[in-house]
Design a protein around this motif. Structure first.
Motif, PDB file in Angstrom:
ATOM      1  N   LEU A 170      37.969 -21.488 -29.331  1.00 14.47           N
ATOM      2  CA  LEU A 170      38.183 -21.365 -30.772  1.00 14.47           C
ATOM      3  C   LEU A 170      39.427 -22.129 -31.196  1.00 14.47           C
ATOM      4  O   LEU A 170      39.504 -22.689 -32.295  1.00 14.47           O
ATOM      5  N   ILE A 171      40.421 -22.122 -30.337  1.00 15.61           N
ATOM      6  CA  ILE A 171      41.708 -22.723 -30.644  1.00 15.61           C
ATOM      7  C   ILE A 171      41.756 -24.191 -30.262  1.00 15.61           C
ATOM      8  O   ILE A 171      42.250 -25.031 -31.000  1.00 15.61           O
ATOM      9  N   LYS A 172      41.224 -24.489 -29.097  1.00 15.69           N
ATOM     10  CA  LYS A 172      41.396 -25.836 -28.559  1.00 15.69           C
ATOM     11  C   LYS A 172      40.203 -26.197 -27.683  1.00 15.69           C
ATOM     12  O   LYS A 172      39.743 -25.378 -26.885  1.00 15.69           O
ATOM     13  N   SER A 173      39.708 -27.411 -27.803  1.00 13.33           N
ATOM     14  CA  SER A 173      38.584 -27.859 -26.993  1.00 13.33           C
ATOM     15  C   SER A 173      38.916 -27.735 -25.516  1.00 13.33           C
ATOM     16  O   SER A 173      40.039 -28.022 -25.088  1.00 13.33           O
ATOM     17  N   VAL A 174      37.932 -27.294 -24.731  1.00 15.59           N
ATOM     18  CA  VAL A 174      38.116 -27.115 -23.300  1.00 15.59           C
ATOM     19  C   VAL A 174      37.484 -28.303 -22.576  1.00 15.59           C
ATOM     20  O   VAL A 174      36.274 -28.504 -22.633  1.00 15.59           O
ATOM     21  N   VAL A 218      40.148 -37.488 -31.800  1.00 15.05           N
ATOM     22  CA  VAL A 218      40.634 -37.271 -30.435  1.00 15.05           C
ATOM     23  C   VAL A 218      39.443 -37.346 -29.470  1.00 15.05           C
ATOM     24  O   VAL A 218      38.533 -36.513 -29.555  1.00 15.05           O
ATOM     25  N   PRO A 219      39.407 -38.305 -28.536  1.00 18.44           N
ATOM     26  CA  PRO A 219      38.275 -38.445 -27.611  1.00 18.44           C
ATOM     27  C   PRO A 219      38.349 -37.426 -26.477  1.00 18.44           C
ATOM     28  O   PRO A 219      38.653 -37.746 -25.331  1.00 18.44           O
ATOM     29  N   SER A 220      38.012 -36.164 -26.779  1.00 21.65           N
ATOM     30  CA  SER A 220      38.203 -35.062 -25.829  1.00 21.65           C
ATOM     31  C   SER A 220      36.965 -34.756 -24.999  1.00 21.65           C
ATOM     32  O   SER A 220      37.019 -33.895 -24.128  1.00 21.65           O
ATOM     33  N   ASN A 221      35.832 -35.413 -25.276  1.00 17.51           N
ATOM     34  CA  ASN A 221      34.641 -35.249 -24.441  1.00 17.51           C
ATOM     35  C   ASN A 221      33.873 -36.566 -24.448  1.00 17.51           C
ATOM     36  O   ASN A 221      34.256 -37.528 -25.119  1.00 17.51           O
ATOM     37  N   GLU A 269      31.697 -29.137 -22.528  1.00 22.12           N
ATOM     38  CA  GLU A 269      30.638 -29.566 -23.433  1.00 22.12           C
ATOM     39  C   GLU A 269      29.650 -30.509 -22.759  1.00 22.12           C
ATOM     40  O   GLU A 269      28.488 -30.597 -23.178  1.00 22.12           O
ATOM     41  N   ASP A 270      30.080 -31.189 -21.715  1.00 22.59           N
ATOM     42  CA  ASP A 270      29.324 -32.329 -21.190  1.00 22.59           C
ATOM     43  C   ASP A 270      28.321 -31.986 -20.095  1.00 22.59           C
ATOM     44  O   ASP A 270      27.628 -32.871 -19.598  1.00 22.59           O
ATOM     45  N   PHE A 271      28.231 -30.698 -19.721  1.00 19.86           N
ATOM     46  CA  PHE A 271      27.408 -30.362 -18.564  1.00 19.86           C
ATOM     47  C   PHE A 271      26.461 -29.207 -18.859  1.00 19.86           C
ATOM     48  O   PHE A 271      26.877 -28.127 -19.294  1.00 19.86           O
ATOM     49  N   THR A 272      25.165 -29.429 -18.601  1.00 16.77           N
ATOM     50  CA  THR A 272      24.176 -28.380 -18.824  1.00 16.77           C
ATOM     51  C   THR A 272      24.420 -27.184 -17.913  1.00 16.77           C
ATOM     52  O   THR A 272      24.171 -26.041 -18.300  1.00 16.77           O
ATOM     53  N   ALA A 273      24.919 -27.419 -16.706  1.00 14.54           N
ATOM     54  CA  ALA A 273      25.136 -26.321 -15.760  1.00 14.54           C
ATOM     55  C   ALA A 273      26.145 -25.316 -16.288  1.00 14.54           C
ATOM     56  O   ALA A 273      26.031 -24.109 -16.034  1.00 14.54           O
TER      57      ALA A 273
END
Length: 634
Positions: free
Chosen positions: A155-159, A562-565, A163-167
């Protein structure tokens, strides 16, 4: 270029075919806002009008959804699941992850308020218009679950990496015990997010009813994104396509994409709630007609259209422009703003924290972090202690990711295992509590000269503005006394007129305070859905216009992204290529070179220059990283 940045670029380019999303409608530029940055320089109200004009697309798409009559079918599926002991899962990441948490909070808030009313010793129970048609009130309250990539900490900050993995999506929803008989709403604006797709497949595998909610045309997704095509073509998954068109800010799906998703999913929840309760009194807020579940979509549409038209009225635009100017002046002078909210706390938090990845503003700072840059904006709730404030915001205890090495090892390569485990250690519930959103956190950022305080208030909370010791009045008066600026946005019930009335509760005693009344059409909506949409539209427009005025948008392109993912790395690469004429591969290499330069500051939450802007200056003028940063930060 260093060997490490070259390798990171090469590794990305090997898989970039999965994340090249420039063909998607949600990544296109909207013609209405093509000159937004120039308009905003000259006329704030006119810029706000352009942003609300793009929301016409939301009203149009919602009207189409109502005409399709799908709401009733979907609501019936959810209703039968709940009556048979099933649960409802909302999954998402980034903006849709925050949406999933908001939907869970709205649902829980209704049942908690019903329980408080039923338990009231003052006789209020006999005055309430509805009673539950089942004895399992507590069961209904606890039957919804939000599944955000990275847990509630996100909620606060992208982890990074989630986001990039279905697993990761599969494991997060599996950990919550999804099973046959449940309903899963897998929500992704683009229709291609790997994490969300993972939650959809897990739901299918265990026998749950899965709805895939997305905002791009099927034919484009199927042609360009294999993982999306596999979902769309699978008959076991129901599709809810809510394509509205391009976003007001290119690629910023926190705006129209999640707004239409909010409208549709709140409508479904409203219908389900009405079916779970029965009428005790026909008179509701002065009306003799009670809305039946089948009437909800049409009634919601009428209220949505009226509310949206009011937002574009000249008088309200003029008032909203004053608040844009207020916050802009605060941030431009390197001061801070505190938001105060309660009923709309999760709504305000969502908008405030989404500014960081979209516009590269300093994220929320932990109370004891003395090295991170001070947050431009923060949120405080009326609870004295932060753990109570988080529980109030979420309507439950925070639920963060708590995985061990045994659980993580099958999900990632050996090369990425240590980094993933380190990330997980940083997103625990204990770490979340370091973001002090209760009143115990105010001592860490007290208002002072040049700062500002803004209250976001509902109709039901106006007493807190009138009462001498009320939460909102105390905070605003305290801010003004300390030399800060102050403002109020009250989302108040309307009576059919389009002119906002002065209902802030503080009258004209404080002429220096910006007071805004946003009219919300009256109705007997149990979940207050139209008001939630109003808050979202207004906060999105305000924060976007502020950032446009601060130069963080060029035309309608967010050049400070911001390119975070992986999806955002592709987006930043495309922006660099478009603005410099470089080939995609060369633009990506330059991007990773700049990322490596600013990354130490990114990871420690210190201020840093925009990577896209730096890369463009370097390519255009042959500058070094240091020279490009100096040029940008003049």
């Amino acid at each position: 270029m260093s060997a490490s940045s070259r390798k990171r670029s090469e590794d990305f380019l090997k898989i970039s075919g999965q994340f090249k999303l420039g063909t998607l409608v949600t990544e296109a530029s909207h013609p209405v806002t093509a000159d937004l940055s120039e308009v905003a320089k000259q006329d704030i109200a006119a810029a706000l009008k352009l942003l609300f004009d793009v929301d016409d697309d939301v009203v149009k798409k919602y009207r189409e959804f109502v005409a399709s009559r799908r709401a009733g079918e979907i609501a019936e599926t959810v209703l039968q699941s709940l009556r048979n002991g099933g649960r409802v899962f909302f999954t998402g990441c980034g903006a849709t992850g925050r949406l999933s948490i908001l939907l869970d909070s709205v649902w829980r808030d209704f049942w908690q308020s019903r329980r408080r009313s039923d338990e009231s010793p003052t006789g209020e129970k006999s005055e309430t218009p509805y009673v539950v048609s089942s004895k399992n009130t507590d069961n209904f309250e606890n039957r919804t679950f939000s599944v955000m990539a990275g847990g509630d900490y996100a909620l606060i900050k992208s982890v990074e990496g989630f986001e990039d993995f279905t697993a990761f999506g599969r494991k997060q929803i599996r950990d919550l015990g999804v099973r046959a008989g449940d309903v899963v709403f897998a929500i992704t604006e683009g229709g291609e997010t790997s994490f969300v797709i993972g939650t959809a497949w897990e739901g299918v595998d265990v026998g749950a009813r899965v709805y895939f909610v997305y905002n791009n045309p099927d034919e484009i997704l199927c042609q360009h994104v294999q993982r999306s095509r596999e979902v769309i073509e699978d008959a076991r998954i129901e599709k809810i396509n809510l394509t509205t068109g391009p976003m007001a800010i290119t690629g910023s799906t926190r705006m129209q994409a999640t707004t239409i998703q909010l409208c549709v999913l709140l409508t479904i929840l409203e219908m389900v709630t009405r079916n779970l309760i029965e009428s005790r009194r026909s008179k509701v807020e002065g009306s003799n007609a009670r809305t039946s579940p089948a009437d909800v979509p049409a009634r919601f549409l009428a209220a949505l259209a009226e509310m949206h038209a009011d937002l574009k009225s000249p008088g309200l635009l003029k008032q909203l422009a004053k608040l844009v100017a207020l916050e802009e002046s605060v941030y431009r002078a390197r001061h801070k703003n505190n938001y105060f909210a309660d009923q709309f706390g999760i709504d305000v938090l969502t908008d405030t924290t989404e500014r960081s990845p979209t516009f590269c503003t300093p994220p929320f700072r932990k109370f004891d972090d003395t090295t991170a840059t001070e947050s431009w904006a923060f949120l405080f709730l009326p609870q004295d202690e932060t753990p109570d404030a988080w529980a109030r915001l979420l309507k439950r205890k925070p639920r963060c990711v708590d995985w061990n090495e045994t659980g993580v090892r099958p999900l990632v390569s050996q090369e990425n295992l240590a980094r993933t485990l380190e990330t997980i250690r940083k997103i625990s519930a204990q770490e979340l509590m370091r973001f002090k959103i209760g009143l115990d956190g105010l001592k860490n950022r007290p208002p002072g000269p040049g700062d500002s305080a803004v209250a976001i208030v509902s109709d039901l909370e106006k007493e807190s503005l009138l009462s001498g010791d009320g939460f909102y009045r105390a905070q605003l008066e305290g801010a003004l006394k300390a030399g800060a600026k102050a403002g109020i946005i009250c989302f108040c019930s309307s009576e059919g007129g389009s002119t906002p009335r002065s209902k802030s509760g503080m009258g004209d005693r404080r002429p220096e305070m910006v007071k805004i009344s946003v009219p919300v059409p009256q109705g007997d909506f149990l979940l207050n859905g139209v008001a939630r949409v109003a808050v979202k539209l207004v906060m999105n427009a305000l924060s976007t216009c502020i950032m446009v005025r601060l130069g963080r948008v060029m035309g309608n392109t967010m050049v400070w992204v911001v390119p975070s993912n992986l999806k955002l790395i592709d987006r930043a690469t495309r922006y660099i290529a478009r603005l410099t004429g470089l080939a995609y591969e060369a633009a990506n290499g330059l991007l990773f070179e700049v990322i490596e330069y600013v990354e130490p500051r990114m990871k420690s939450d210190q201020a840093y220059p925009p990577v896209v802007g730096m890369a463009v200056l370097r390519a255009r003028h042959g500058l070094t990283n240091e020279e490009a940063e100096k040029q940008l930060m003049k």
